[in-house]
Design an enzyme around this catalytic site. Sequence first.
Site, PDB file in Angstrom:
ATOM      1  N   PHE B  60       0.852  -1.196   0.000  1.00 41.61           N
ATOM      2  CA  PHE B  60       0.000   0.000   0.000  1.00 41.61           C
ATOM      3  C   PHE B  60       0.882   1.238   0.000  1.00 41.61           C
ATOM      4  CE2 PHE B  60      -2.772  -3.252   1.714  1.00 41.61           C
ATOM      5  CZ  PHE B  60      -3.980  -2.987   1.076  1.00 41.61           C
ATOM      6  N   GLU B  61       0.516   2.219  -0.807  1.00 41.97           N
ATOM      7  CA  GLU B  61       1.434   3.340  -1.007  1.00 41.97           C
ATOM      8  C   GLU B  61       1.700   4.156   0.257  1.00 41.97           C
ATOM      9  OE1 GLU B  61      -1.470   5.544  -3.758  1.00 41.97           O
ATOM     10  OE2 GLU B  61      -0.203   7.137  -3.033  1.00 41.97           O
ATOM     11  N   ALA B  62       0.794   4.107   1.216  1.00 42.75           N
ATOM     12  CA  ALA B  62       1.023   4.893   2.431  1.00 42.75           C
ATOM     13  C   ALA B  62       2.044   4.240   3.361  1.00 42.75           C
ATOM     14  CB  ALA B  62      -0.289   5.121   3.170  1.00 42.75           C
ATOM     15  N   GLY B  63       2.402   2.980   3.097  1.00 38.10           N
ATOM     16  CA  GLY B  63       3.450   2.355   3.906  1.00 38.10           C
ATOM     17  C   GLY B  63       3.187   0.931   4.376  1.00 38.10           C
TER      18      GLY B  63
ATOM     19  N   ASN D 130       2.160  12.092  -5.191  1.00 38.04           N
ATOM     20  CA  ASN D 130       2.499  11.726  -3.811  1.00 38.04           C
ATOM     21  C   ASN D 130       3.997  11.497  -3.643  1.00 38.04           C
ATOM     22  OD1 ASN D 130      -0.021  11.957  -2.724  1.00 38.04           O
ATOM     23  ND2 ASN D 130      -0.482   9.762  -2.719  1.00 38.04           N
TER      24      ASN D 130
END
Lengths: 269, 269, 337, 337
Positions: B60-63, D130
């Site tokens: 997931f790109e948020a971590g 992002n």
Amino acid sequence: MTTDDPFLTRKAEYNGMELLVCVASRYLEDGASVSVGTGVPVAAAMLAQKLYAPNLLIIFEAGGIAPLLPTMPISVGDSRTIYKAIQATSMTEVMDTLARGLVDYCFLGGAQIDLYGNLNSTQVGTDYRKPKVRFPGSGGANDFGSLAWRTMVVTPQSARRFVPKVDFITTPGYLDGPGSRERAGLPPGTGPYKVITNLAVLGYHPESKRMMVESIHPGVTTDEVRANSGFELLVKEPLGITDPPSEDELRVLREEVDPLKLVIGREAK
Amino acid sequence: MTTDDPFLTRKAEYNGMELLVCVASRYLEDGASVSVGTGVPVAAAMLAQKLYAPNLLIIFEAGGIAPLLPTMPISVGDSRTIYKAIQATSMTEVMDTLARGLVDYCFLGGAQIDLYGNLNSTQVGTDYRKPKVRFPGSGGANDFGSLAWRTMVVTPQSARRFVPKVDFITTPGYLDGPGSRERAGLPPGTGPYKVITNLAVLGYHPESKRMMVESIHPGVTTDEVRANSGFELLVKEPLGITDPPSEDELRVLREEVDPLKLVIGREAK
Amino acid sequence: MEGKGRIFTEVDPDLLRECFRSKSKKLTNKVTSVEEAVRVHLHDGDYLAVGGFGGVRIPTALLHEIVRQGRKGLGFAGHTATHDCEILAAGKCFDRCDAAYIIGLEARGIPKMTRKYFESGAVECTEWTNAALSWRLRAAAMGISFIPARSMLGTDTELHSAAKEIACPFTGKKYLALPALFPDVAIIHVHEADINGNCHIRGILVSDQDLARASKTVIISAERLVPIDFFRQDQEKTTIPYYLVDAVVEVPYGSYPGNMPYEYYSDEEHLQEWLTAEESPETYQAFLDKYLFGTRDFSGYLELCGGTHRMRQLRDLEYLRKPALERSEGTEGEGTD
Amino acid sequence: MEGKGRIFTEVDPDLLRECFRSKSKKLTNKVTSVEEAVRVHLHDGDYLAVGGFGGVRIPTALLHEIVRQGRKGLGFAGHTATHDCEILAAGKCFDRCDAAYIIGLEARGIPKMTRKYFESGAVECTEWTNAALSWRLRAAAMGISFIPARSMLGTDTELHSAAKEIACPFTGKKYLALPALFPDVAIIHVHEADINGNCHIRGILVSDQDLARASKTVIISAERLVPIDFFRQDQEKTTIPYYLVDAVVEVPYGSYPGNMPYEYYSDEEHLQEWLTAEESPETYQAFLDKYLFGTRDFSGYLELCGGTHRMRQLRDLEYLRKPALERSEGTEGEGTD
């Protein structure tokens, strides 16, 4: 620095290493940050913390941030450097912090230093492929000398070490003199600050950026200081005499900072 | 993809969303890595993990890295994305990982897609200062479309969405056609891979890089697929018919992946 | 100015992307032996980088094995390389080196034979700084071929580096472009690892997070193996994720005679013995024959160095405790481990 | 190609170095109130960046207070900005925005009034991604004015960014130079902080480590205050060190209605109510009057939203537990918190 200190009567009360540590510690003010190596610098920072600068932020280049040093570290990355530390981070992040301008002071050394404070810790001899003597190289020294606000050098003083031109500029002092750090692209406002030797405290002339004796240690003569340099030292007028270690300094240094005499038990030369 | 599947007799057995999830899941092989968003992509990745690719690395790109997803996340950064995860890191490190070439697949969407697979999720209208409709923008889409090896798009298909030229290239497909990704400086070997719609599975012609129908879903005609595109679609010969969801796929999807019907309970259009 | 030094590693990020692409992301058992890890994954001529800080958290067992297997012609990242550099120099394993800090043992001194190896001309060096190597590894970890920096400027360190001066397109300021550093092989010692390669490091990281990301092949030695749930239950423990790692070996006391933070302190006496042995070729050969070539593996070395008794002392030192023998049993909260 | 967008922040690293130099490195008590933190540290026209991930670990209390104090003309980092963007747009607080992800609430939908604010022309945008904003913050954290990257190339996102194309001096490859992003003020919500500003964040970090380093002023809101020994006893807990931080406020449930990993899940019903309220200016004004302007502080907002009972439900959701009321007392190991 005062000249009226009765240093002669106290002469036997401290040794050369103790003097170095005490003098170095006085340049670190509360709320400042300092990157230290092992030996005199860490002892000086610990002494400063205990006497003048309880909020001195001590940084080790390998990642240790603000430890409660229980004893002298042997390596700038060993367990002591993170004992009850605020943070154990990476060298990369320490170097970032340095680059952002958050490191006020650093302590460096070298095999040679020249009149502009350039340091050589890479080699003796000028042929890079065939050095006469090879040393470890920069380590983090060039980084701190480039990016810390004020570079302090603690070193034994001799004509062999204080040379007109270092064989290899490992770490930048004022390079070729006024304006040359800026021309090289180094951040403005940074550079050499003090050189603390077994004989004297030296600074740099504000315009010429040449090394200049600011105070001589008790019992040392100006001629001695000059004789132990391979280049002509400027001398500040009036020339001060270094305050010798106070009783407070010596007590805290001996009892709390270095009770095992790991640093202060060594020879100052 | 086979053409002999008796899809008509199974027609009532699955809905459009179930088809999308099942078809998408089949493109993810074991040992690959995939970056997913919420909705169909995460359902497809979960289904693939349970059926074909137990070692699919979900990112997931948020971590969030390799969680054991207990249920569908609502945000690509929420608690579910790190549930029993191998790592909870930073977006920066995920993006680094992407840049190093470690992300095999990504799933993207957009308000518009054109014949070269360029995606628009920024605005309707071509005046940047005065958009007719403003959308959220790239988020991480451009990064994944630029740096992941294979970009998959799961989207409803309509002539309004499949346009000859997107109003704003938020995320690069093949840009202006063959060679233009390379000329733009994007890493070689990356780019659009499949487009999975409610009507068909589409790929790209190996030379012209134009979008091409590869298989149509059971019960859908080629004319329908063409009519729901604002540009001329190439059609692969022979044209396949998409394998409908198998009973295994449907059972695992309904019972294990999405029992609350958060994804498969929605409309496919 | 443009550095006159050579870049020893590939900098094209697209070649590296292809290499990283081919790495499996499967959770599989990567546990092997020290002997096999070195034999399979490190080849003559490879460029090697070593985790830790020279004498702190170093993969000693792997380093010894590299020497024992006679690996030659390596490139070497001299990134505060102290005892690790000393070991590899003892085997004359490398012939080119990115030098930030080499030869020396910090305040302990400079080993003569190691220095001689560098002075002999057998090793081609390119100069850097600790920050430069850290940032070069970060550039690699970011998948880019260069990164701007502001140290080294104006010095001979710059002149003998392989960096190039560039201007910032926004401010016009001068920067040094550092080339990314993608090692062929990294060897890193950690506190805990699972069989898949997930790793936990305590204390200072030096550059090891970036090093694991930047390297084509990563070999881990760990104080102890733990189950995967060690990481799944607390993701703060995952310093290095499994998909970066190629081989895992379990080596208790694997950093000895280096310091392993929270585990054991460095063995200063043994390091001093090593340093003294380097005074002459004869004494050094005898020393190496005894400790390195005369031992089959790392456990033999540990035994020669005092075995569990010595390890116990180093643990006491690490924890600033009185020696175990001086402690009266049952009166110390810490127990006897 | 060269991006046509505007850079909204200072990029000269030397000006920033002067600013960072003046920050005290003292360990001092920085605890204050939400009201005072915003009043003292955030000024009209400042450039603001918000930690967390839009609806995850966001500093809601600080965001509400910014709106209540009527801060105007801010710059805003739209770095997966979802509910945080929605709150600030409700107060029309910003007039320029680095847009990577704005307006939307991920899968939940797009709030109409927030979108209208952006479409009205009241907000000057520069486009990014992002990754680009993450890397811009990293460049700032590294004290450099630009960093090379390989996304955005060839797109309208690039065209409307403020990036510039450059060539790698080693490979000749094309890169996009991203300007460093040094925000004036960062507001970050964390799990634990001490009075000096040391912070612990659990779970995903997004860009918050770099954000804290990159920002001239850092305001922390924390679920709870802990003693400094929380960090000194385990340095793995120090996500943000104290010397980067200027103010600390303690706000339990401070990310509500956002998700706080390991603490409480997002309140999807309240977020939906907010989204629905944005259907028309009238309903939105009534909603804001009730929840934002009609409450004196964040605890008033929490009460309006269901108080401790609701928080208990969200904690159950976070831990995937049956609701507390359905649990028979004494039979669950987890207890009742």
